[in-house]
Structures are given as structure tokens and as C-alpha cells.
Design an enzyme around this catalytic site. Sequence first.
Site, mmCIF file in Angstrom:
data_model
loop_
_atom_site.group_PDB
_atom_site.id
_atom_site.type_symbol
_atom_site.label_atom_id
_atom_site.label_comp_id
_atom_site.label_asym_id
_atom_site.label_seq_id
_atom_site.Cartn_x
_atom_site.Cartn_y
_atom_site.Cartn_z
ATOM 1 N N ASP A 371 39.528 25.615 40.158
ATOM 2 C CA ASP A 371 38.545 26.491 39.521
ATOM 3 C C ASP A 371 39.275 27.674 38.918
ATOM 4 O O ASP A 371 40.478 27.628 38.694
ATOM 5 C CB ASP A 371 37.467 26.925 40.511
ATOM 6 C CG ASP A 371 36.095 26.994 39.840
ATOM 7 O OD1 ASP A 371 35.994 27.653 38.797
ATOM 8 O OD2 ASP A 371 35.141 26.383 40.353
ATOM 9 N N HIS A 394 41.454 27.031 35.989
ATOM 10 C CA HIS A 394 40.448 27.125 34.920
ATOM 11 C C HIS A 394 40.553 28.426 34.146
ATOM 12 O O HIS A 394 39.644 28.769 33.394
ATOM 13 C CB HIS A 394 39.042 26.990 35.511
ATOM 14 C CG HIS A 394 38.703 25.604 35.963
ATOM 15 N ND1 HIS A 394 37.419 25.214 36.241
ATOM 16 C CD2 HIS A 394 39.479 24.515 36.192
ATOM 17 C CE1 HIS A 394 37.403 23.941 36.626
ATOM 18 N NE2 HIS A 394 38.653 23.504 36.606
#
Length: 549
Positions: A371, A394
Site C-alpha cells: 500500500d 503505492h
Amino acid sequence: MAENYGKFSDRICMESNATSALNDYPRRLDFNGWIRPSAWEFLFLTVDNVREEDEAKEMLRARRLIKPRKSMGCPQKDLQLSPYIMGTAALMFFLSMIRTCAATSKHAIFNPVDFGAVGDGKSDDSSAFLRAWAAACGSEGASPVMLVPSSGIFMLHRVSFSGPCKASEIHFQVAGNIVAPPGLWTGDLTSAWITFIHLKGLFINGSGKIDGRGRMWWACRSKNVRIFKSPRCATAPDILAVAFCNGFRMKGLHFVNSPGRHVTVFASQWVKIEGISVSSPGNSPNTDGLMIQQSKHVQIVSSNFASGVVNTTLFSSARLGERLIPGYAISFAYFYLKQKTNGIINQSFLFYGQRYNTWIDLKFTPMKKGDDCVAIGTGCFDVNVSSITCGPGHGVSVGSLGIQGTRAEVEGVRVTSSHFFNTMNGVRIKTWPGGSGFAKKITFENIRFTSVFYPIVIDQYYCGGALGCPNKTSAVEVSDIRYIGMRGTSTEERAIRFECSKKFPCRNILLDNVIISSSVKGETASSFCYNAHGWTRRTVIPKVPCLSQ
């Protein structure tokens, strides 16, 4: 000592024969020409410490301690010290030693081993840690230290270190390793594994490692997460949470293998996080490196984040066609895939959506896990992220904001002098349709991208991967966004994506000296712009047609 002070006084009086030198020592001359030394001068023969001289002034004022030479001449060997001076000097020396000892002892150390911790990596040391914390928090010293020693591996179940504490500052120093229990060790997913709450002046530091042992959690989530179902492991505990803490600092720790997020900061002010590292492998879903929410005046500097992104092998084709999905305001296509990651085959859904008025081609994209390296949520003001390394992961995200129609407010965010490599996104702003509020005055400057899928993204149609994201009439307004001095490469064609609300378009976007090329040989990077307004300055590659030059 008398002889030494005689030499010292000789120098003062010799210099005092000159008018300029007299002005240099105005505080050394008492009324009627009496020389008034401070007690510290007897101890250290210095003329620099004015504060201690003031402390001794009242004590020495009433006595003529040194007989000066007549007519302010230079005293010779007839200079004499009174017995009172000798006693005063001895007393001041004794008091200084007491003060030195007090300064040394103000950092009282509380070692969990002294409170029963075993440190073998198997025994539950939670109770010993809580007893050590209670002692440290109740200490009246100026800056107590709870020290996790380097000699052990300490297993903890869920613990909460709460305040307020008696001291104005308290240190939690990690020299050794802390590990979570093995397996799916809790069914309560509402709080973190380790929590610090309601504290002032908290300083967490050290070179140790905190290991969340998240592999069982990741496997559970990958196996049970299905669209339109309530997964067993929809969420997982974060490693460490800091809540309602003012003046919080963190430095030098290593966080690995979190079941959920690695570090979260909530409702805190004047925060500085420096020199930490975060690492989780590619099969770790939703393992944000650092999440900031409802916090003000935050600095994140010189830290490394690797939140688990790897390429995977795809074994099957699309279930819903391979291309030609119509999209007016928003369209999504999804694939049912089998993916092989680290030797484990998992079934997953892969989404790909764009907002176009034409038919679009869909292409396979490697499944991403992990993430955000850093996520900045609602209620954040004055957040500065600088000199970080992000990848894989991310990227850095402002958001997501406005979930389930809520109001979100973010203002004054700066991300500077950082490097992103092998990440899904670089710098991203993401908001949910139907929310309200604002995200404004956000600057991304001096950023370098290396093989990033989507280096620059504003997405006002974010739905967290859900199918059929609606095009609602309200949105979190995005404005005053600056992209300055950005360089690098993109692995996808659309390196710049501004996908904004029709009713609340993105306003005042500036691209200044932004150059992003394709990392794929023979391909050219492009941009996509929908309901975004602003301008460009100096060189901008690829061109962004909706922004004026």
C-alpha cells in the site's frame, strides 16, 4: 588557591588600568572600588559565567572580600583571601557536584527485564513491559527512559502505553527486537498491536526492530477477500499507533512485516518522524508504511518505505472480455485472475478503470499489493514529507478522502526531495465520489521517479477498488496543487492523470518543469486530463492539453 587567585586578580587589575579594559569588567568592581569576584571564579578562574555571578551577588554584597591596592593600583602579593571566601568556594563546589549528579540521574532508566521480562522470543513479556512503563510514567525525573535492551527478543501481545505521565518528556528506547505473537492472535481488529496514547513529549527511538509477523494475516486476507462478501480478514492490526500525543518524536526504528499498517499517527501535533525504515514483502496487502490522520505540524524526513509491490504471473484470461468497454463518466472492467506470488497461487480480481467518452482498450496490469508508503488522511494541516525513499509500494497519497459521504479537510501538505521507484503511483490525491470538503495548498517538488506506473495522479473517482464506482453530484474539492521540478520514467503510457469531478473540477493546478518519459523502449509517455484547470510553466513533458501555458 590563594596564589592562583592572586595571579587571576593581577590580570584583571592590570587590564583595568586602561579605560577600555575597565569597561570590559563593569560587574567586577563594587562600590568604592572593591573587586567583587563570583564564587565560580574561585573554582574555575573564569570571567564568562554571568549567571552564577548573579547568584552569588547577594551573598557577597555585604562583605569586602578582597583588599585592593590603594588608588586602584595593581595588587601584588599582598592580595589576601578571607576565610569566608574559602568556605564559600567549598560550598559552591559541593552544590555544583550535587547539581551535576542530579542532571545525570534525571534520565532514570527502566528496563523491562528488571520487571520480569524474559526476552527469549517465546514467553509473553507484555505484563513486564506494562509494569516497566507504569514505573517510568510515574517517575518524577525530568526525562525517564524505558529501555528495551539489545540482548533480547521480546514477544508482546496487544499493549497500550498510556498517559499522562508525571515527567514532561518520556523516552521509549528500542535497542533490541520486539515481535508479535505467531498466527492470527486476535479477533479484535479495531486497535493496533502497540499503542501510545495521551502523552506529551513522547520520544520513541533506537536501532531495534519491531516485527509484526504478518504472514498468516496476509494469507488469510488473500484467501478470503472476495468482492460482495464480508471477508474474515478484511482488516488486520497495525504495528504501532500514536494517538493524542503532542510533541511526539520518532527516530531510527525498523518496522517489518505488519499485519496491517506499520505506523499510524492520529490526533497529534508537533510530530517529527526521522530516519525510520519500513519493509514488507510483495504478498502483504494493505500494509501502509505510515498513516497520518487528524494531525497538525508533522515532519517526516530521511526515511525509507518499502510497502510490498511485486510483479506476478497471470495464468488465466479475462472473464468479461478483453477490450471495448464503454465509459462515459466512469467505467470499470475487472478480471478474475489466478496469481502466483512467492510460490503461492491466489485468486484475485484485477480492476482497470478510466473515465473517457470513447471506447477504451484494456491491458493486463500486474497485480499490486502492499500500500501507500505515506498516506495523509483527513484533518491534516501543515504536513511536510522530505528526503524519503519510496519503493516498492503505492507511493505517497493524500487520501483517500470523503468515504461514505463524509467531510474531509486537508491543507498545507509538502512532499519534497524524494525518490520513488517501482511503485504503482508516485504522488497521488484520491477522493471518493459523494464526499465533501477540500484538499488544497498541496505542493510536490523536486521529485524523482524510476519506473513508476503512474507518477502523477489526481483521482476524484476513487472507490477503493470497488466495482461500479458511482458518479455522484458532490465531491471533495481539489485546488491549489503544485508540481515543481519533477523528473523520471513511467512504465505505463499515461504518466500524468487528472481525473476530476464534473461538478467540482480541480482548480489552480500548476506543472512547472516536469519531465517524465516512458521506461518502455520505443514508447512515448502521454497524459489524460478530465475536468482539470490550471497552467504550465517552463518545460512540461508530456503535454497536458487541459492546462494553459
